[in-house]
Scaffold this motif. Sequence first.
Motif, PDB file in Angstrom:
ATOM      1  N   THR A 132       0.837  -1.205   0.000  1.00 25.10           N
ATOM      2  CA  THR A 132       0.000   0.000   0.000  1.00 25.10           C
ATOM      3  C   THR A 132       0.867   1.248   0.000  1.00 25.10           C
ATOM      4  N   LEU A 133       1.978   1.207   0.750  1.00 23.48           N
ATOM      5  CA  LEU A 133       2.877   2.351   0.818  1.00 23.48           C
ATOM      6  C   LEU A 133       3.769   2.454  -0.417  1.00 23.48           C
ATOM      7  N   ALA A 134       4.231   1.318  -0.915  1.00 24.65           N
ATOM      8  CA  ALA A 134       5.186   1.333  -2.026  1.00 24.65           C
ATOM      9  C   ALA A 134       4.546   1.779  -3.331  1.00 24.65           C
ATOM     10  N   GLU A 135       3.255   1.517  -3.476  1.00 23.62           N
ATOM     11  CA  GLU A 135       2.529   1.948  -4.667  1.00 23.62           C
ATOM     12  C   GLU A 135       1.686   3.159  -4.279  1.00 23.62           C
ATOM     13  N   SER A 136       1.746   4.214  -5.044  1.00 19.45           N
ATOM     14  CA  SER A 136       0.937   5.382  -4.708  1.00 19.45           C
ATOM     15  C   SER A 136      -0.532   4.980  -4.693  1.00 19.45           C
ATOM     16  N   SER A 137      -1.205   5.283  -3.593  1.00 16.10           N
ATOM     17  CA  SER A 137      -2.592   4.860  -3.415  1.00 16.10           C
ATOM     18  C   SER A 137      -3.511   6.071  -3.504  1.00 16.10           C
ATOM     19  N   PRO A 138      -4.330   6.169  -4.545  1.00 14.53           N
ATOM     20  CA  PRO A 138      -5.279   7.285  -4.613  1.00 14.53           C
ATOM     21  C   PRO A 138      -6.184   7.303  -3.381  1.00 14.53           C
ATOM     22  N   VAL A 139      -6.361   8.477  -2.821  1.00 13.05           N
ATOM     23  CA  VAL A 139      -7.219   8.654  -1.655  1.00 13.05           C
ATOM     24  C   VAL A 139      -8.331   9.620  -2.044  1.00 13.05           C
ATOM     25  N   ARG A 140      -9.565   9.210  -1.820  1.00 14.46           N
ATOM     26  CA  ARG A 140     -10.699  10.085  -2.112  1.00 14.46           C
ATOM     27  C   ARG A 140     -11.156  10.718  -0.806  1.00 14.46           C
ATOM     28  N   LEU A 141     -11.223  12.031  -0.792  1.00 18.64           N
ATOM     29  CA  LEU A 141     -11.583  12.778   0.412  1.00 18.64           C
ATOM     30  C   LEU A 141     -12.882  13.528   0.159  1.00 18.64           C
ATOM     31  N   LEU A 142     -13.903  13.221   0.947  1.00 21.90           N
ATOM     32  CA  LEU A 142     -15.205  13.858   0.803  1.00 21.90           C
ATOM     33  C   LEU A 142     -15.474  14.738   2.011  1.00 21.90           C
ATOM     34  N   LEU A 143     -15.801  15.998   1.757  1.00 27.90           N
ATOM     35  CA  LEU A 143     -16.191  16.920   2.817  1.00 27.90           C
ATOM     36  C   LEU A 143     -17.705  17.073   2.758  1.00 27.90           C
ATOM     37  N   VAL A 144     -18.374  16.590   3.765  1.00 28.38           N
ATOM     38  CA  VAL A 144     -19.834  16.626   3.787  1.00 28.38           C
ATOM     39  C   VAL A 144     -20.258  17.716   4.765  1.00 28.38           C
ATOM     40  N   THR A 145     -20.772  18.821   4.247  1.00 31.88           N
ATOM     41  CA  THR A 145     -21.130  19.969   5.075  1.00 31.88           C
ATOM     42  C   THR A 145     -22.641  20.060   5.232  1.00 31.88           C
ATOM     43  N   PRO A 146     -23.110  20.669   6.321  1.00 26.22           N
ATOM     44  CA  PRO A 146     -24.554  20.697   6.586  1.00 26.22           C
ATOM     45  C   PRO A 146     -25.339  21.580   5.630  1.00 26.22           C
ATOM     46  N   ASP A 147     -24.673  22.433   4.831  1.00 25.28           N
ATOM     47  CA  ASP A 147     -25.419  23.316   3.931  1.00 25.28           C
ATOM     48  C   ASP A 147     -25.831  22.626   2.636  1.00 25.28           C
TER      49      ASP A 147
END
Length: 308
Positions: A132-147
């Motif tokens: 997991t570390l040796a191969e670049s692992s795409p990370v999806r980041l979701l910001l869920v806001t109350p608006d």
Amino acid sequence: MIAGVDLAGWRELAATVRRASWEAQATISVSADGPQITVRPMLLGPSRVARPFTVAGDPVALLLSALAADTAATVAISLTRQGALPTKINIRGYAGPAPKMGVHLDVAGLVTPARLAAAADHVRRYSVILRTLAESSPVRLLLVTPDGSQPVHLAEPPPASLSSGSPSPGSSSVRFAGSSSVDAGGEVHAVWRQGARSTVTAADRSIVIDRPKQLFGTDRGPSPEECLLAALAAEIRIHTGGEVHVSARQDLRGGLGFDGAPVGLRDILVQCLDPQAAIPAPGPVLELLRQPTDVSIEIENRRTPDAP
């Protein structure tokens, strides 16, 4: 069973997933709404596996703990498959100037240099955390806001020119409040004695890392993969507050040596619910996951049955 490693069980699992690949698909997840990170139930094929554990600590130390424990368990599997009998493994996991990490393993027991070399090669190919570390692992980041604004996504490292500020609804990338930070220095020490279980110490904290019984562990603690996700959750929540959920998928066929199956974690997803602060600069754990990280492996043998 040798040294707590269930070789027959692993062979049976390999035969099962060869017939039905969906049995090899696992989903692991953790959540954090405070200093303690809660390990969520694991989905393993069609089964839901309870994981009644919590994790806390420095994010980099948690990542190193995951790497040290997974490396030791993978070495133990390789050595027992070769007919060796490891009785104890002392492990030191360390991180230097990123992207660089390493593990030093001191194996007690009568093990030949050739078997140690084969075990080191096995780790480089089949350790889930190392891959997991040796191969670049795409990370999806979701910001869920109350608006009700649309989540934003982070799939690749942001360009150096990315400006600071808050993300706009529907934007395709996260705007960080600062520049990237990859100062990942740290060190942990661990002891393996049997099976998939290691006791890892970092500073004044100790944690038992193990695997569920369904994966031939003894269910005494979170798995290395769960600790890796906990490290990411802890790092994100330190800055954003709110509630953070992190999940990933794992194809067990990769660690079993099936051609074409990925070994490392994939589909890593971070969900920040109602974040209380702007997204900061990417921390060391996130950056080590998103770029290829050089992980060195050193294995020595004291050639004693069970040295302290």
